[in-house]
Design an enzyme around this catalytic site. Structure first.
Site, mmCIF file in Angstrom:
data_model
loop_
_atom_site.group_PDB
_atom_site.id
_atom_site.type_symbol
_atom_site.label_atom_id
_atom_site.label_comp_id
_atom_site.label_asym_id
_atom_site.label_seq_id
_atom_site.Cartn_x
_atom_site.Cartn_y
_atom_site.Cartn_z
ATOM 1 N N LYS A 148 -32.272 139.700 125.787
ATOM 2 C CA LYS A 148 -31.701 139.366 127.094
ATOM 3 C C LYS A 148 -30.184 139.465 127.016
ATOM 4 C CE LYS A 148 -30.015 134.967 128.051
ATOM 5 N NZ LYS A 148 -29.945 133.638 128.541
ATOM 6 N N ASP A 236 -27.465 133.392 133.945
ATOM 7 C CA ASP A 236 -27.677 133.090 132.527
ATOM 8 C C ASP A 236 -28.976 132.329 132.290
ATOM 9 O OD1 ASP A 236 -26.692 133.190 129.845
ATOM 10 O OD2 ASP A 236 -26.305 131.036 129.967
ATOM 11 N N HIS A 241 -35.118 132.293 132.439
ATOM 12 C CA HIS A 241 -35.942 131.213 131.876
ATOM 13 C C HIS A 241 -36.565 130.328 132.959
ATOM 14 C CE1 HIS A 241 -34.005 132.599 128.341
ATOM 15 N NE2 HIS A 241 -32.890 131.944 128.489
ATOM 16 N N LYS A 341 -24.311 123.054 132.778
ATOM 17 C CA LYS A 341 -23.699 122.799 131.475
ATOM 18 C C LYS A 341 -22.909 121.505 131.579
ATOM 19 C CE LYS A 341 -23.204 127.420 129.545
ATOM 20 N NZ LYS A 341 -24.018 127.151 128.355
HETATM 21 N N1 LIG Z 1 -26.708 134.879 119.832
HETATM 22 C C1 LIG Z 1 -27.651 134.293 120.534
HETATM 23 O O1 LIG Z 1 -27.974 133.104 120.367
HETATM 24 C C2 LIG Z 1 -28.383 135.082 121.584
HETATM 25 C C3 LIG Z 1 -29.300 134.412 122.413
HETATM 26 C C4 LIG Z 1 -30.031 135.149 123.348
HETATM 27 C C5 LIG Z 1 -29.819 136.505 123.451
HETATM 28 N N2 LIG Z 1 -28.902 137.133 122.650
HETATM 29 C C6 LIG Z 1 -28.722 138.581 122.804
HETATM 30 O O2 LIG Z 1 -28.911 139.201 121.544
HETATM 31 C C7 LIG Z 1 -28.059 140.346 121.395
HETATM 32 C C8 LIG Z 1 -27.199 140.176 120.142
HETATM 33 O O3 LIG Z 1 -26.396 139.028 120.299
HETATM 34 P P1 LIG Z 1 -25.501 138.449 119.107
HETATM 35 O O4 LIG Z 1 -24.988 137.141 119.587
HETATM 36 O O5 LIG Z 1 -26.217 138.501 117.824
HETATM 37 O O6 LIG Z 1 -24.289 139.504 119.078
HETATM 38 P P2 LIG Z 1 -23.134 139.626 117.984
HETATM 39 O O7 LIG Z 1 -23.019 138.384 117.182
HETATM 40 O O8 LIG Z 1 -21.936 140.129 118.718
HETATM 41 O O9 LIG Z 1 -23.670 140.767 117.002
HETATM 42 C C9 LIG Z 1 -23.713 142.101 117.370
HETATM 43 C C10 LIG Z 1 -24.201 142.901 116.189
HETATM 44 O O10 LIG Z 1 -24.324 144.263 116.581
HETATM 45 C C11 LIG Z 1 -23.689 145.084 115.580
HETATM 46 N N3 LIG Z 1 -23.272 146.284 116.322
HETATM 47 C C12 LIG Z 1 -22.368 146.370 117.315
HETATM 48 N N4 LIG Z 1 -22.301 147.631 117.779
HETATM 49 C C13 LIG Z 1 -23.190 148.354 117.053
HETATM 50 C C14 LIG Z 1 -23.587 149.706 117.050
HETATM 51 N N5 LIG Z 1 -23.040 150.601 117.892
HETATM 52 N N6 LIG Z 1 -24.525 150.100 116.181
HETATM 53 C C15 LIG Z 1 -25.097 149.225 115.295
HETATM 54 N N7 LIG Z 1 -24.746 147.932 115.256
HETATM 55 C C16 LIG Z 1 -23.811 147.501 116.122
HETATM 56 C C17 LIG Z 1 -22.583 144.213 115.021
HETATM 57 O O11 LIG Z 1 -22.208 144.550 113.706
HETATM 58 P P3 LIG Z 1 -21.105 145.699 113.375
HETATM 59 O O12 LIG Z 1 -19.876 145.307 114.109
HETATM 60 O O13 LIG Z 1 -20.995 145.683 111.890
HETATM 61 O O14 LIG Z 1 -21.674 146.979 113.886
HETATM 62 C C18 LIG Z 1 -23.328 142.881 114.968
HETATM 63 O O15 LIG Z 1 -24.174 142.857 113.838
HETATM 64 C C19 LIG Z 1 -27.256 140.413 122.693
HETATM 65 O O16 LIG Z 1 -27.917 141.253 123.608
HETATM 66 C C20 LIG Z 1 -27.323 138.967 123.229
HETATM 67 O O17 LIG Z 1 -27.166 138.919 124.633
HETATM 68 C C21 LIG Z 1 -28.190 136.449 121.720
#
Ligand SMILES: NC(=O)c1ccc[n+]([C@@H]2O[C@H](COP(=O)([O-])OP(=O)(O)OC[C@H]3O[C@@H](n4cnc5c(N)ncnc54)[C@H](OP(=O)(O)O)[C@@H]3O)[C@@H](O)[C@H]2O)c1
Length: 506
Positions: A148, A236, A241, A341
């Site tokens: 999401k 959000d 949800h 929030k």
């Molecule tokens: N975090 C949460 O709790 C949460 C909750 C619900 C949904 N989400 C969703 O899950 C997804 C990921 O969220 P996140 O919080 O984990 O993001 P994040 O912390 O910003 O991590 C992004 C990851 O993607 C990699 N990346 C970026 N561009 C890339 C590319 N072109 N090719 C390959 N790897 C790439 C980055 O590493 P490098 O920079 O080394 O490439 C990093 O590992 C998003 O869609 C977010 O909306 C997250």
């Protein structure tokens, strides 16, 4: 699972992978759910060795998961590459072919990437031949998990669906709403469709109103202000949800647990949501943001003072809606949805409030003349019957309570409230598993029941878009402010118009 499989996590060094996906895989492995031959490959752009990657993941785990991770670690690999880049994906394909199961393994591509990479990555995967049909498709399946948010309005969600459908079949697409992975959310289905006693009451004749609350005590999280300010509380939390919870509470019974049967009932329900028009939006919705206040005795910043929030922001951190469902079962029953929030406590809860008895026999105040008693009950100035309320607590407590009246001991017929209760931890002697454990397992076994269909996504955006559009119009409710640590603006109480009760406090 009896056949080899491979899990590829794009964005493997990101927050979601570290905090949710790897811990979920660690526990699934430790509990013996991943018995077949398998490998996990993390993909991201920064260079690192397999060993460095494993080390990083181990350090991010809770101490109690670390020893279980040691058993999983040798199956985890790191592939440096760009998800959109053909050469990176070709190299990834060769790497996967050389891992256990090779090209005959089932492959799950988990896009834990920024949303603007979803479509491009799916296209690149298809172009690299990684998601196309395989002759041994039953075992060598190819599936893609999409995180999401799925679009930011109906137009972008449709465009993303079209982009995905151009390269993948719907059966290959697993759109996550992690709330559906929660035991207590799944239990909404079990509770409704396994217990015959509630079904005859589950309609407009007996239900006065339904409340769905998702309260958070945290404010905007560090480093997420830019994303949140573009998104707001309605996009959000409510669009995804909360509408999913609403759909499970209000949908018609499915004829089976077949994913299509179940998801189609949710789609029908979401399509029956009445979209408030310009004249209704002001009475049907309240929006606000938190101002400076206090949480647990400590001063808390207002939303505008949080780092990264633009000073001219008009984003809501609180939303309350009086939703209506235009179908025979629910016509006229308000569904009150509220999310905010920086409220005093974190909880998610559904409350089904039943209509009261037509005649009050008990609790006549001492000394009051019976005709006066009847008159005051009729004009509403005396209301003593408390409605029966069924409370389904989703988090952090996992409980079900039914409130009812009992006779207080003594010579007089005086009724007093009591509850029947169920507590998940007390009953089963353990905490429910994390949502991502169940969802990963279902994606590996190809069960789409707890994932969203293209139609569901579009039906919920249709409703959310209408509300957002109303907020841009001449009758838009004002953006209010409430102190952090308080239960939101008082104006939200008016959504109860004509009904007994007020917002639950968890
Ligand atoms: N975090 C949460 O709790 C949460 C909750 C619900 C949904 N989400 C969703 O899950 C997804 C990921 O969220 P996140 O919080 O984990 O993001 P994040 O912390 O910003 O991590 C992004 C990851 O993607 C990699 N990346 C970026 N561009 C890339 C590319 N072109 N090719 C390959 N790897 C790439 C980055 O590493 P490098 O920079 O080394 O490439 C990093 O590992 C998003 O869609 C977010 O909306 C997250």
């Amino acid at each position: 699972m009896t056949h080899a499989f491979q899990i590829v996590i794009f964005g493997a060094s990101g927050d979601l992978a570290r905090r949710k996906l790897i811990p979920a895989l660690t526990r699934l492995h430790a509990e013996g759910h991943l018995e077949s031959e398998f490998a996990v490959v993390g993909v991201a752009r920064r260079p690192k060795s397999d060993e460095e990657f494993r080390q990083e993941l181990a350090e991010a785990l809770d101490p109690e998961d670390r020893s279980a991770f040691e058993a999983l670690a040798p199956r985890i690999h790191y592939h440096q590459g760009d998800a959109k880049d053909g050469a990176s994906l070709a190299a990834l394909g060769s790497r996967l072919d050389a891992l256990p199961g090779g090209s005959e393994a089932g492959r799950l591509f988990y896009l834990s990437l920024k949303p603007d990479l979803f479509a491009e990555t799916a296209r690149a995967l298809a172009k690299a031949g990684l998601t196309g049909a395989h002759p041994g498709e039953r075992a060598a399946w190819r599936r893609v998990v999409i995180e999401k948010p799925f679009g930011r309005d109906l137009t972008s969600a449709r465009a993303l669906n079209d982009d995905l459908h151009a390269v993948l079949r719907e059966e290959q697409i697993f759109r996550i709403d992690h709330y559906l992975g929660k035991e207590t959310v799944q239990n909404l289905l079990g509770f409704r469709f396994h217990n015959a006693i509630f079904e005859p009451l589950w309609n407009r004749h007996h239900v006065e109103l339904v409340q769905i609350s998702v309260a958070e005590s945290i404010g905007v999280e560090q480093g997420r202000a830019a994303y949140y300010d573009e998104t707001g509380a309605l996009r959000d939390m409510l669009q995804n949800h909360m509408l999913q919870i609403l759909a499970l509470v209000a949908m018609e019974p499915p004829t089976s647990l077949d994913p299509k049967a179940l998801r189609n009932q949710k789609v029908d329900l979401l399509r029956a949501l009445h979209c408030p028009d310009a004249a209704e939006i002001g009475c049907a919705s309240v929006r606000a943001r938190y101002g400076p206040g206090e949480i647990e005795g400590r001063p808390a910043l207002g939303y505008l003072d949080e780092e990264g929030v633009p000073p001219d922001s008009r984003t809501e951190t609180y939303v309350a809606l009086r939703a209506e469902i235009d179908n025979w079962r629910w016509s006229g029953v308000p569904f009150l949805l509220r999310h905010g929030k920086r409220l005093p406590r974190r909880f998610t809860e559904v409350k089904v409030q039943f209509r009261t008895t037509p005649l009050q026999l008990f609790n006549q105040p001492e000394g009051m003349d019976p005709s006066e008693f009847r008159r005051r009950l009729r004009d509403g100035s005396l209301c003593q019957i408390r409605p029966n309320v069924l409370t389904l607590s989703i988090q952090p407590r996992e409980q079900i309570h039914l409130s009812f009246g009992v006779k207080r001991p003594g010579a007089q017929m005086v009724m007093t409230p009591a509850t029947l209760g169920f507590d998940y931890r007390e009953h089963f002697g353990e905490s429910p598993p994390e949502a991502y454990e169940r969802l990963l397992l279902d994606a590996l076994t190809g069960d789409q029941t707890l994932f969203l269909s293209a139609d569901e996504i579009e039906a919920s955006w249709r409703y959310a878009d209408e509300v957002l559009e109303g907020w841009e119009g001449p009758e838009a409710p004002p953006l209010l402010e409430h102190p952090a640590g308080k239960w939101g603006p008082e104006e939200a109480d008016r959504l109860f118009l004509g009904c007994e009760g007020g917002w639950t406090r968890g």
